[in-house]
Design a protein around this motif. Structure first.
Motif, PDB file in Angstrom:
ATOM      1  N   TYR A  27       0.792  -1.048  -0.120  1.00  0.00           N
ATOM      2  CA  TYR A  27       0.068  -0.010   0.011  1.00  0.00           C
ATOM      3  C   TYR A  27       0.818   1.331  -0.063  1.00  0.00           C
ATOM      4  N   VAL A  28       1.980   1.120   0.907  1.00  0.00           N
ATOM      5  CA  VAL A  28       2.798   2.286   0.830  1.00  0.00           C
ATOM      6  C   VAL A  28       3.512   2.663  -0.474  1.00  0.00           C
ATOM      7  N   ASP A  29       3.903   1.475  -0.987  1.00  0.00           N
ATOM      8  CA  ASP A  29       4.642   1.562  -2.504  1.00  0.00           C
ATOM      9  C   ASP A  29       3.720   2.202  -3.580  1.00  0.00           C
ATOM     10  N   THR A  30       2.339   2.056  -3.285  1.00  0.00           N
ATOM     11  CA  THR A  30       1.263   2.445  -4.353  1.00  0.00           C
ATOM     12  C   THR A  30       1.139   4.070  -4.393  1.00  0.00           C
ATOM     13  N   ILE A  31       1.413   4.739  -3.119  1.00  0.00           N
ATOM     14  CA  ILE A  31       0.990   6.027  -2.956  1.00  0.00           C
ATOM     15  C   ILE A  31       2.109   6.856  -3.885  1.00  0.00           C
ATOM     16  N   GLU A  32       1.579   7.865  -4.578  1.00  0.00           N
ATOM     17  CA  GLU A  32       2.459   8.460  -5.536  1.00  0.00           C
ATOM     18  C   GLU A  32       1.977   9.936  -5.281  1.00  0.00           C
ATOM     19  N   PRO A  33       2.944  10.920  -5.670  1.00  0.00           N
ATOM     20  CA  PRO A  33       2.845  12.410  -5.372  1.00  0.00           C
ATOM     21  C   PRO A  33       1.632  12.815  -6.131  1.00  0.00           C
ATOM     22  N   ALA A  34       0.835  13.854  -5.459  1.00  0.00           N
ATOM     23  CA  ALA A  34      -0.304  14.208  -5.934  1.00  0.00           C
ATOM     24  C   ALA A  34      -0.350  14.867  -7.451  1.00  0.00           C
ATOM     25  N   ASP A  35       0.671  15.491  -7.498  1.00  0.00           N
ATOM     26  CA  ASP A  35       1.040  16.236  -9.008  1.00  0.00           C
ATOM     27  C   ASP A  35       1.170  14.943  -9.866  1.00  0.00           C
ATOM     28  N   VAL A  36       1.873  13.966  -9.838  1.00  0.00           N
ATOM     29  CA  VAL A  36       1.966  12.840 -10.680  1.00  0.00           C
ATOM     30  C   VAL A  36       0.769  12.223 -10.922  1.00  0.00           C
ATOM     31  N   LEU A  37      -0.151  11.955 -10.005  1.00  0.00           N
ATOM     32  CA  LEU A  37      -1.445  11.287 -10.221  1.00  0.00           C
ATOM     33  C   LEU A  37      -2.286  11.989 -10.941  1.00  0.00           C
ATOM     34  N   TYR A  38      -2.378  13.437 -10.734  1.00  0.00           N
ATOM     35  CA  TYR A  38      -3.074  14.534 -11.449  1.00  0.00           C
ATOM     36  C   TYR A  38      -2.756  14.671 -12.740  1.00  0.00           C
ATOM     37  N   ASN A  39      -1.461  14.599 -13.121  1.00  0.00           N
ATOM     38  CA  ASN A  39      -1.067  14.657 -14.484  1.00  0.00           C
ATOM     39  C   ASN A  39      -1.393  13.558 -15.234  1.00  0.00           C
ATOM     40  N   GLN A  40      -1.127  12.533 -14.566  1.00  0.00           N
ATOM     41  CA  GLN A  40      -1.513  10.825 -15.324  1.00  0.00           C
ATOM     42  C   GLN A  40      -2.948  10.949 -15.535  1.00  0.00           C
ATOM     43  N   GLY A  41      -3.924  11.614 -14.671  1.00  0.00           N
ATOM     44  CA  GLY A  41      -5.255  11.739 -15.018  1.00  0.00           C
ATOM     45  C   GLY A  41      -5.483  12.446 -16.263  1.00  0.00           C
ATOM     46  N   LEU A  42      -4.749  13.524 -16.368  1.00  0.00           N
ATOM     47  CA  LEU A  42      -5.002  14.443 -17.409  1.00  0.00           C
ATOM     48  C   LEU A  42      -4.616  13.652 -18.798  1.00  0.00           C
ATOM     49  N   ALA A  43      -3.459  13.158 -18.712  1.00  0.00           N
ATOM     50  CA  ALA A  43      -2.855  12.204 -19.960  1.00  0.00           C
ATOM     51  C   ALA A  43      -4.033  11.298 -20.277  1.00  0.00           C
ATOM     52  N   PRO A  65      -6.069  14.255   0.344  1.00  0.00           N
ATOM     53  CA  PRO A  65      -7.393  14.963   0.310  1.00  0.00           C
ATOM     54  C   PRO A  65      -7.157  16.302   0.747  1.00  0.00           C
ATOM     55  N   TYR A  66      -6.015  16.819   1.227  1.00  0.00           N
ATOM     56  CA  TYR A  66      -6.285  18.195   1.635  1.00  0.00           C
ATOM     57  C   TYR A  66      -5.182  18.917   0.629  1.00  0.00           C
ATOM     58  N   SER A  67      -4.951  18.642  -0.233  1.00  0.00           N
ATOM     59  CA  SER A  67      -3.922  19.344  -1.120  1.00  0.00           C
ATOM     60  C   SER A  67      -4.672  20.056  -2.250  1.00  0.00           C
ATOM     61  N   GLU A  68      -4.034  20.992  -2.756  1.00  0.00           N
ATOM     62  CA  GLU A  68      -4.680  21.798  -4.093  1.00  0.00           C
ATOM     63  C   GLU A  68      -4.972  20.859  -5.260  1.00  0.00           C
ATOM     64  N   PHE A  69      -4.145  19.841  -5.266  1.00  0.00           N
ATOM     65  CA  PHE A  69      -4.532  19.145  -6.293  1.00  0.00           C
ATOM     66  C   PHE A  69      -5.744  18.091  -6.206  1.00  0.00           C
ATOM     67  N   ALA A  70      -5.883  17.885  -4.820  1.00  0.00           N
ATOM     68  CA  ALA A  70      -7.231  17.079  -4.634  1.00  0.00           C
ATOM     69  C   ALA A  70      -8.517  17.786  -5.239  1.00  0.00           C
ATOM     70  N   ARG A  71      -8.537  19.315  -4.747  1.00  0.00           N
ATOM     71  CA  ARG A  71      -9.405  19.972  -5.298  1.00  0.00           C
ATOM     72  C   ARG A  71      -9.538  20.264  -6.850  1.00  0.00           C
ATOM     73  N   LYS A  72      -8.374  20.283  -7.382  1.00  0.00           N
ATOM     74  CA  LYS A  72      -8.629  20.296  -8.815  1.00  0.00           C
ATOM     75  C   LYS A  72      -9.087  18.904  -9.569  1.00  0.00           C
ATOM     76  N   ALA A  73      -8.568  17.676  -8.596  1.00  0.00           N
ATOM     77  CA  ALA A  73      -8.955  16.390  -9.224  1.00  0.00           C
ATOM     78  C   ALA A  73     -10.355  16.253  -9.172  1.00  0.00           C
ATOM     79  N   ASN A  74     -10.919  16.729  -7.950  1.00  0.00           N
ATOM     80  CA  ASN A  74     -12.397  16.407  -7.743  1.00  0.00           C
ATOM     81  C   ASN A  74     -13.320  17.131  -9.068  1.00  0.00           C
TER      82      ASN A  74
END
Length: 276
Positions: A27-43, A65-74
């Motif tokens: 589980y720990v290994d699957t956590i990725e930085p917020a910006d990486v996940l967000y940009n992967q979503g956009l891609a 959940p409390y990051s700015e990327f989370a709000r944009k991802a929502n």
């Protein structure tokens, strides 16, 4: 025997602890930085892989959940729901975002998604127009709450299209009653189009139908007024030609009565009829 059982139990417990450790580490290994996940979503979104895009956007919210990327991802998750045709889900997520972050830079986009979701569900003109009205309502909220947004012009265009749809619904019902010679029921439908939807493409026919309805009811002055305004604004229209011919069968011609509700309703929207 007791010793053997104890040893076996200890072995199972040890395995369980080892498995828990492996699962936790996985589980720990699957956590990725917020910006990486967000940009992967956009891609993924740009590539047309909507389900994977939504999974990535949801992961941002879940892991950060409390990051700015989370709000944009929502917001992007809501848009992805819209693209997937999950309109209720898109509306719910977007509305929640607007309520929680009304001044966020993406709040106008979330409000726009709500309007789009209702607009995409507008039914055929013969059916109930609840979603059409809700599309107009939510696009107006966008215009009022976020003036000057980049979505303003498209929202205005879609409001015009939705209003045309509502006018078409009134015409459909009005024609239904007119064909059955239920003039008292038909009249308010055509009147509503002229009063509430005068800039739609249906106003031309509505004026002709008012001419026809009033003529059938023996209300000559109102029939003449409707035809006069129709002729001044749409002189080359077949609707006007038909209305003119209808009046002629009763020895009448188009002539405006300035005191008619039709004159008052159209004077600030359509061109003012000359003379009459």
């Amino acid at each position: 025997m007791v010793v053997a059982v104890a040893i076996a139990a200890g072995t199972v417990a040890g395995c369980a602890r080892d498995n828990d450790s492996v699962d936790l580490q996985s589980y720990v290994d699957t956590i990725e930085p917020a910006d990486v996940l967000y940009n992967q979503g956009l891609a993924n979104l740009n590539a047309g892989d909507l389900r994977e895009a939504q999974r990535k956007f949801n992961a941002v919210d879940r892991q950060h959940p409390y990051s700015e990327f989370a709000r944009k991802a929502n917001v992007m998750a809501a848009y992805t729901s819209y693209k997937l045709g999950r309109f209720d889900e898109a509306i719910s997520a977007s509305r929640r975002f607007v309520e929680l972050y009304p001044t966020h830079e993406d709040a106008s986009y979330a409000q726009y998604i709500i309007g789009l979701s209702y607009f995409s569900q507008m039914p055929e003109v013969t059916r109930d127009q609840r979603d059409t009205r809700l599309a107009i309502q939510n696009f107006n909220r966008l215009l009022e709450g976020y003036p000057g947004s980049i979505y303003e012009e498209d929202a205005k265009a879609k409001i015009r299209a939705a209003r045309d749809q509502l006018a078409g619904k009134e015409m459909q019902v009005g024609r239904y009653y007119l064909e059955r010679r239920e003039y008292a029921a038909a009249l308010p439908r055509f009147r509503l189009v002229v009063e509430d939807y005068p800039t739609t493409r249906h106003v031309e026919e509505a004026l002709a139908r008012l001419t026809e309805t009033y003529f059938a009811m023996g209300l000559a002055s109102e029939a003449q007024t409707a035809a006069a305004i129709l002729g001044h604004n749409f002189p080359d229209s077949q609707w006007y030609a038909d209305s003119y011919a209808l009046l002629a069968t009763g020895g009448l011609q188009p002539r405006q009565n300035a005191g008619s509700w039709i004159s008052r309703a159209t004077q600030n929207v359509l061109n003012r009829p000359a003379g009459g």
